[in-house]
Write a protein that holds these residues in place. Structure first.
Motif, PDB file in Angstrom:
ATOM      1  N   ARG A 218       0.725  -1.173   0.151  1.00  0.00           N
ATOM      2  CA  ARG A 218      -0.056   0.039   0.037  1.00  0.00           C
ATOM      3  C   ARG A 218       0.945   1.308   0.055  1.00  0.00           C
TER       4      ARG A 218
ATOM      5  N   ARG B 224       6.478  -4.600  -5.532  1.00  0.00           N
ATOM      6  CA  ARG B 224       5.389  -4.083  -4.866  1.00  0.00           C
ATOM      7  C   ARG B 224       5.058  -4.781  -3.606  1.00  0.00           C
TER       8      ARG B 224
ATOM      9  N   ASP C 198      -1.685  -1.125  -9.389  1.00  0.00           N
ATOM     10  CA  ASP C 198      -1.535  -2.479  -8.760  1.00  0.00           C
ATOM     11  C   ASP C 198      -2.750  -3.296  -8.211  1.00  0.00           C
ATOM     12  N   SER C 199      -3.233  -2.489  -7.299  1.00  0.00           N
ATOM     13  CA  SER C 199      -4.537  -3.240  -6.554  1.00  0.00           C
ATOM     14  C   SER C 199      -5.773  -3.399  -7.571  1.00  0.00           C
ATOM     15  N   ASP C 200      -5.941  -2.272  -8.268  1.00  0.00           N
ATOM     16  CA  ASP C 200      -7.184  -2.501  -9.378  1.00  0.00           C
ATOM     17  C   ASP C 200      -6.774  -3.511 -10.052  1.00  0.00           C
TER      18      ASP C 200
ATOM     19  N   LYS D 223      -5.098  -6.153  -9.711  1.00  0.00           N
ATOM     20  CA  LYS D 223      -4.511  -7.368  -8.998  1.00  0.00           C
ATOM     21  C   LYS D 223      -3.284  -8.058  -9.337  1.00  0.00           C
TER      22      LYS D 223
END
Length: 498
Positions: free
Chosen positions: A87, A97, A321-323, A325
């Motif tokens: 994060r 990451r 990155d989180s969007d 995955k």
């Protein structure tokens, strides 16, 4: 005891169990090496040298870069599992990451990971040995004071980092007792990794000036593979499209690579890779110029022969990155809903470009001005290929036959058409259309065809220059053009003036 108060218990993971589990995330040698190169790029390296000793009793692989290096404190932190929170904000050039890549990639291939690093001339070293962890069950690394007895350390000069893999139990193929087979297996895996690195980091390797990266394996420099053949003048490039979302901007550009007839065979095969062009079509998704997905439609289209020239480049920043995955290996991703909808529309429009490229080739079969040898007939949704019984060469020969044999001749030609091996052709064409060729006609047969076709075309008002251009691009004449051109010239000189 106070009512409602939670009692807590220590659930610290067992070092030996967790670290062994990390070995099975799913890395291959190719993706593991790419993960180490990611760290080199983040460290500002311009050169990465991979050295593999495959012949000794204790084979090893070293990855050496000329980046900024690390202090001892930074090195110990880098060897900590989960050294960075995914994060956390990162620099746009940071290819990491999870803070796991260096360790999980290395453990997936070896049981001993040694790091030597030099920053501002000061050397630091540390080692994870999974056999020691199995004995102690403690999260402890061994610190190294010098580079004595470290394989490949003599190649490590100046600032930078050396990542050394030993005890290659996941790379040796299980041939611990057979040195020759072990070496063969490791070298084969390195050959696969070579293409992977050439493709994944091609944009870094293609740069000029600052940010350019060179990668070598055992002293041999790797040449980048551009999956879009973007420098080829025959490549069709669409304008870039952008999609602004909450966590960044997605950039999309569509490419139609050249037909195999335009490229040299080795160029075509390199573009297709070991799985061929049928599997290489689709999306190429880049995160910070680093390729993470290659050759997949991600459920938005089917891989077909007619769309195998289609390739769509999608660039995303590491802020998404989180969007998307993005996984630990940086080898898979999922389309966010907004991106999926936009890409779906682009795919529906764009794949028609590739289909038209192939259909343009097939259109010649139904162009009567070209006097085709075969007719392409669409009947009730079924495409049928039939020999053209009205072809001048066949008509001229038929007219020289006695009446009693003319129907037999037409029957024979009809049988040739009915005997077309459609199933075999379909199997051969599936993914390997460029390897299927028509047989080469004898020179005498081609000359006979010319003597029949040229007068027929002249009678239809087609100019001599158009006839020459037409025949030169007809498959059966093109292959033997040097031999039949003098015959064509002679026939045209005998024909009617334009």
């Amino acid at each position: 005891m106070e009512v409602g108060k939670l009692i807590k218990a220590d659930a610290t993971p067992h070092a030996s169990a967790l670290i062994e589990s990390l070995r099975d995330i799913g890395y291959t040698l190719s993706t593991a090496l790419a993960d180490i190169v990611d760290n080199s790029i983040t460290a500002g390296a311009s050169k990465v040298h991979i050295h593999a000793d495959t012949l000794s009793d204790a084979p090893s692989i070293a990855i050496i870069d000329d980046g900024c290096g690390m202090s001892r404190t930074e090195l110990i932190e880098a060897l900590r599992l989960g050294s960075k929170n995914p994060r956390e904000d990162r620099a746009s050039t940071d290819l990491g990451r999870f803070g796991l890549g260096l360790k999980s990639a290395s453990f997936s291939q070896c049981r001993r990971l040694t790091i030597l690093t030099r920053c501002d001339g000061v050397l630091a070293g540390a080692r994870w040995d999974l056999d020691e962890v199995a004995e102690t069950d403690r999260w402890e690394v061994s610190l190294i004071e010098d580079d004595n007895n470290i394989p490949h350390a003599h190649l490590f000069l100046g600032n930078g980092t050396l990542v050394l893999w030993e005890k290659l139990d996941r790379v040796d193929g299980g041939y611990q007792q057979d040195a020759s087979k072990r070496a063969q297996h490791i070298n084969s895996a390195l050959a696969d990794a070579e293409r992977h690195l050439r493709l994944v980091f091609h944009r870094f390797m293609e740069r000029s000036g600052k940010g350019k990266l060179s990668i070598s394996i055992n002293g041999r420099d790797l040449v980048p593979i551009d999956p879009f053949a973007s420098k080829n003048p025959a490549t069709q490039v669409d304008p870039e499209e952008t999609l602004a979302l909450a966590h960044g901007v997605v950039r999309i550009r569509s490419f139609t690579i050249p037909h195999h007839n335009v490229l040299r065979r080795e160029e075509w095969e390199e573009l297709g890779g070991p799985e061929g062009h049928l599997r290489s079509q689709g999306f190429y998704i880049y995160r910070g110029d680093r390729l993470i997905i290659s050759g997949s439609w991600l459920g938005l289209a089917r891989q077909t022969e007619l769309t195998k020239l289609c390739r769509i480049r999608v660039d995303i920043p590491n802020t998404m990155d989180s969007d998307w995955k993005i996984d630990v290996k940086k080898a898979s991703a999922q389309l966010p809903p907004a991106v999926r909808e936009r890409l779906k529309k682009i795919v529906e429009r764009f794949v028609q470009t590739s289909k038209r490229t192939y259909r343009k080739k097939g259109q010649k079969l139904t162009d009567e001005t070209r006097v085709p040898m075969w007719h392409r007939v669409l009947t009730d949704g079924t495409i049928i290929y039939q020999p053209n019984l009205d072809h001048p060469a066949l008509v001229e020969f038929q007219e020289r036959l006695p009446d009693s044999l003319r129907q037999d001749f037409r029957n024979c030609i009809s049988l040739v058409g009915a005997g077309l091996p459609v199933d075999s052709l379909h199997a051969d064409m599936l993914g390997h259309a460029e390897t299927v060729k028509a047989s080469i006609a004898e020179t005498d047969a081609l000359e006979q065809a010319l003597h029949s076709m040229v007068p027929h075309l002249l009678d239809r008002g087609i100019s001599k220059s158009s006839i020459r251009s037409m025949l030169k691009t007809t498959d059966m004449f093109r292959e033997e053009w040097e031999r039949i051109e003098p015959v064509l010239t002679e026939i045209l000189q005998q024909g009617e003036p334009e």
